[in-house]
Motif scaffolding. Structure first.
Motif, PDB file in Angstrom:
ATOM      1  N   ASP A   4      -0.259  37.828  87.233  1.00  0.00           N
ATOM      2  CA  ASP A   4      -1.309  37.093  87.934  1.00  0.00           C
ATOM      3  C   ASP A   4      -2.138  36.235  86.985  1.00  0.00           C
ATOM      4  O   ASP A   4      -2.051  35.012  87.002  1.00  0.00           O
ATOM      5  N   GLU A   5      -2.962  36.851  86.139  1.00  0.00           N
ATOM      6  CA  GLU A   5      -3.792  36.073  85.234  1.00  0.00           C
ATOM      7  C   GLU A   5      -4.245  36.924  84.052  1.00  0.00           C
ATOM      8  O   GLU A   5      -4.201  38.156  84.087  1.00  0.00           O
ATOM      9  N   TYR A  56       2.159  34.069  82.765  1.00  0.00           N
ATOM     10  CA  TYR A  56       0.988  34.238  83.630  1.00  0.00           C
ATOM     11  C   TYR A  56       0.816  33.027  84.538  1.00  0.00           C
ATOM     12  O   TYR A  56       1.032  31.893  84.122  1.00  0.00           O
ATOM     13  N   GLN A  58      -2.095  32.114  85.679  1.00  0.00           N
ATOM     14  CA  GLN A  58      -3.316  31.454  85.227  1.00  0.00           C
ATOM     15  C   GLN A  58      -3.838  32.128  83.967  1.00  0.00           C
ATOM     16  O   GLN A  58      -3.872  33.351  83.877  1.00  0.00           O
ATOM     17  N   TYR A  60      -7.187  31.943  81.284  1.00  0.00           N
ATOM     18  CA  TYR A  60      -8.545  31.425  81.116  1.00  0.00           C
ATOM     19  C   TYR A  60      -9.043  31.673  79.688  1.00  0.00           C
ATOM     20  O   TYR A  60      -8.742  32.706  79.084  1.00  0.00           O
ATOM     21  N   ASN A  77      -1.133  25.855  83.159  1.00  0.00           N
ATOM     22  CA  ASN A  77      -1.678  27.095  83.713  1.00  0.00           C
ATOM     23  C   ASN A  77      -2.895  27.604  82.942  1.00  0.00           C
ATOM     24  O   ASN A  77      -3.340  28.731  83.133  1.00  0.00           O
TER      25      ASN A  77
END
Length: 297
Positions: A4-5, A56, A58, A60, A77
């Motif tokens: 997912d992230e 992944y 996303q 950050y 991403n």
């Protein structure tokens, strides 16, 4: 199947606050890795030895000037939130970024962004209070006495700093518990004893043909608090702290001093940071500069 992230965030109060704001906005706790700008490329390359960003959906980055790893993270991403003035926006061609050089904290950037897109409409008073305290400390306004205490708790509570912060404040700031107050009180006492024995040095340093009064000291603990103490109690423009244990140097300035410490640190110690607080390596340039200092009478 792509995971997912994942979040990479600075290991400090604002980095932790940024992570919590993201969690509140998305109502989940993604995997998180803490990093420091001082060894960002080294640590991130080490992570890449065992992982791939492409795994992944996303990725950050919060409260980190990722300029030096742009070649590694400029991907579709990746999303970056930051407020360091040394952070160059134009270097990203693929990554999404929200870089506000005038923002008082990264937590505030995330709060504004997620509020604008409608993801933080139901924050409690306590959650907003926590964001305000983190922001107050990160920009060194220190309008609230709880801000400084919150930072003491972040750094000096035993265990994983980020996880402690999440466990203690995932529902916002409801005041400090008795246990938390004991930790804060103990370290405030230790800090006061530490600064009582502090030897200060001073020098007028010309930068771009303008003199600035520096006050310096050797410190290997309570760095932010020692710097703030020197700023508050001496007639200096800039405080410079040298940590011989980890071979680092730290800078803090008084509010009205017109010197960008982020750019200054980048130039003399391969470092960086904010306009008002920065740091870097204990370089030969810094050592040469320190020879100009004389003990404060």
């Amino acid at each position: 199947m792509a995971k997912d992230e994942i979040i990479f965030t600075d290991l400090d109060l604002d980095g932790a606050g940024s992570y919590l704001v993201h969690c509140w906005a998305h109502q989940k706790k993604p995997n998180v890795v803490t990093l420091k700008v001082s060894n960002l490329r080294e640590k991130f390359l080490n992570w890449l030895n065992h992982h791939k960003l492409e795994d992944y959906k996303q990725v950050y980055f919060f409260d980190l000037d990722t300029t030096e790893i742009q070649d590694l993270i400029d991907k579709k991403n990746v999303c970056i939130f930051d407020h360091h003035k040394t952070h160059k926006e134009e270097i990203y061609k693929n990554a999404e970024y929200y870089i506000d050089h005038n923002a008082t904290s990264c937590s505030k950037i995330l709060y504004k962004h997620y509020s604008t897109v409608g993801l933080l409409g139901n924050l409690t008073v306590e959650q907003k209070h926590l964001i305000a305290l983190v922001n107050d400390y990160d920009c060194y306004e220190l309008k609230f006495p709880e801000s400084n205490k919150l930072n003491f708790l972040f750094w000096y509570k035993n265990g994983n700093k980020l996880q402690n912060f999440i466990n203690d404040f995932e529902h916002g700031f409801h005041g400090f518990t008795n246990e938390q107050n004991k930790i804060i009180t103990y370290h405030l006492y230790k800090f006061k004893k530490f600064v009582e024995d502090l030897q200060l040095f001073t020098s007028d340093i010309p930068i771009a043909k303008k003199p600035y009064t520096f006050v310096s000291a050797f410190a290997d603990q309570y760095i932010n608090d020692v710097a703030q103490h020197i700023i508050n109690t001496t007639k200096c423009d800039v405080c410079m702290l040298i940590n011989l244990k980890n071979k680092r140097v730290y800078f803090r300035k008084k509010k009205n001093t017109d010197l960008d410490l982020g750019k200054f640190a980048k130039k003399i110690c391969n470092g960086g940071g904010h306009e008002y607080a920065a740091g870097g390596e204990l370089s030969d340039t810094v050592l040469a500069l320190s020879k100009k200092f004389e003990p404060v009478a």
